[in-house]
Design an enzyme around this catalytic site. Structure first.
Site, PDB file in Angstrom:
ATOM      1  N   ASP A 140     -66.536  16.605  -0.660  1.00 30.74           N
ATOM      2  CA  ASP A 140     -67.111  17.936  -0.519  1.00 30.74           C
ATOM      3  C   ASP A 140     -68.055  18.335  -1.652  1.00 30.74           C
ATOM      4  O   ASP A 140     -67.962  19.445  -2.199  1.00 30.74           O
ATOM      5  CB  ASP A 140     -66.026  19.002  -0.350  1.00 30.74           C
ATOM      6  CG  ASP A 140     -66.487  20.128   0.584  1.00 30.74           C
ATOM      7  OD1 ASP A 140     -67.129  19.812   1.597  1.00 30.74           O
ATOM      8  OD2 ASP A 140     -66.225  21.312   0.287  1.00 30.74           O
ATOM      9  N   SER A 199     -65.705  17.595  -5.644  1.00 35.09           N
ATOM     10  CA  SER A 199     -66.619  18.596  -6.188  1.00 35.09           C
ATOM     11  C   SER A 199     -67.251  18.088  -7.492  1.00 35.09           C
ATOM     12  O   SER A 199     -67.896  17.038  -7.481  1.00 35.09           O
ATOM     13  CB  SER A 199     -65.860  19.915  -6.390  1.00 35.09           C
ATOM     14  OG  SER A 199     -66.737  20.982  -6.619  1.00 35.09           O
ATOM     15  N   HIS A 255     -62.691  24.312   0.504  1.00 38.10           N
ATOM     16  CA  HIS A 255     -63.385  23.427  -0.429  1.00 38.10           C
ATOM     17  C   HIS A 255     -62.431  22.406  -1.050  1.00 38.10           C
ATOM     18  O   HIS A 255     -62.804  21.253  -1.279  1.00 38.10           O
ATOM     19  CB  HIS A 255     -64.047  24.270  -1.520  1.00 38.10           C
ATOM     20  CG  HIS A 255     -64.787  23.475  -2.543  1.00 38.10           C
ATOM     21  ND1 HIS A 255     -65.706  22.492  -2.210  1.00 38.10           N
ATOM     22  CD2 HIS A 255     -64.754  23.503  -3.904  1.00 38.10           C
ATOM     23  CE1 HIS A 255     -66.204  21.962  -3.310  1.00 38.10           C
ATOM     24  NE2 HIS A 255     -65.635  22.558  -4.354  1.00 38.10           N
TER      25      HIS A 255
END
EC number: 3.1.1.-
Length: 367
Positions: free
Chosen positions: A167, A142, A330
């Protein structure tokens, strides 16, 4: 899955009702677990007046420099580090970014892409002065993925041998910023215990793997000092972080007891709303920077819907490898640490950065 659902899946979860922890054997599933069940050591690295906290696993081979996402901590990599070092000889170094975990800097509020990426180079230089640094693979989740790309594109790691992004994709990330503020505000503002925070993370889908939640949630919290007034957030979740770092192992306790002066409770280590001025800078131009990095690259996603146009074209042109783990949330490396470890091991072996342990038979799970 439609576009709106994809955006919701890539952001922090809204507050969810918390069921009281079960008594007896079930209750133990939300008990905090110490970092030393997964890492070999914890160290504080001084860079000027800043002190960066790192966890290490493994003693030989290339370095996997692990960079967590916004609001997470280095403990996000605990299960992954244990899994990858069982597959290929390597050294995992997991860093608490400034403003996160147990890292303390002169300015914890400066979370610009430039500052965070410079911190990566500074910490590695402090660990391996001069030209002594082994080959490094930057691995970021992220926000950490964006930081890894910025560090790689600025040539801050002379021995860089690979880049792994987990991600985060420019297009999806920028689209999600319109709903990020509401989602962050929707999280609980206070926990009465560490156990309740762990339970919330699991039941809300913040971390889908309860084993990982038990070790990593500790690094996301701080103790609320007596008298501190928290800004308006969603209702307390019956839960209990250090003002400058994560919680001690002995900080868990009676989830049913109300907060007192001696036990004021816990809140988030970092106020993500205060990072809002940096959100656009983290992700703008990320796809071009990623594609332009002249090292082997791996993009690991929780779903194909995350891809934007530039990366879709780049993937079709073979400019990077890609693996999709659709059963993850996530926090991919926490939800499926063994699968992520296998994907990185295959990436390392294929690019001759590491050798396989005899019991490991590399077969690439291409997508």
């Amino acid at each position: 899955m439609d576009r709106q659902q994809a955006l919701r899946n890539s952001l922090p979860p809204m507050a969810a009702p918390v069921i009281p922890p079960p008594r007896g054997r079930g209750r133990a599933s939300f008990t905090p677990v110490s970092w030393d069940s997964y890492f070999d050591s914890q160290r504080r690295i001084s860079v000027g007046n800043n002190v960066f906290n790192i966890y290490e696993k493994g003693r030989e081979g290339p370095i996997l420099f692990l960079i967590h996402g916004g609001g997470f901590s280095a403990l996000s990599w605990a299960l992954f580090s244990k899994a990858i070092t069982d597959i290929v000889p390597c050294r995992c170094i997991a860093l608490d970014l400034r403003g996160h975990g147990d890292t303390v800097t002169e300015d914890d509020s400066d979370l610009s892409a430039e500052t965070l990426s410079r911190d990566i180079g500074d910490v590695l230089q402090a660990l391996y002065p001069g030209d002594s640094c082994p080959p490094v693979i930057l691995v970021g989740h992220s926000l950490g993925g964006a930081v890894a790309v910025h560090a790689a594109s600025r040539n801050l790691i002379p021995s860089l041998a690979g880049l792994v992004v987990i991600d985060v994709v420019e297009g999806t990330a920028l689209d999600s910023l319109t709903t990020m503020e509401a989602l962050v505000r929707g999280r609980p503002g206070r926990f009465l215990s560490v156990e309740n925070a762990i339970e919330w993370s699991f039941r809300s889908g913040h971390i889908k793997n309860p084993e990982s939640a038990c070790v990593s949630m500790i690094g996301q919290l701080r103790v609320i000092p007596a008298g501190e007034q928290l800004p308006g957030t969603s209702a307390d979740m019956g839960h209990t972080v250090n003002t400058t770092g994560s919680i001690s192992e002995d900080a868990e306790d009676n989830a049913e007891s109300p907060p007192t002066a001696a036990m004021p409770g816990y809140t988030w280590r970092i106020d993500l709303l205060k990072t809002q001025p940096f959100w656009t800078g983290w992700f703008t131009g990320l796809s071009d920077l990623f594609l332009g990095c002249p090292v082997p690259k791996l993009l690991l996603l929780a779903g194909m819907d995350r891809l934007d146009k530039d990366l879709t074209i780049g993937q079709m042109q073979g400019k990077f490898q890609m693996v999709v783990l659709p059963k993850s949330g996530h926090a991919v490396q926490e939800d499926q640490p063994v699968k992520v470890a296998e994907a990185l091991a295959i990436f390392m072996v294929r690019n001759k950065v590491a050798r396989a342990i005899a019991t490991f038979s590399p077969t690439f799970p291409g997508c």
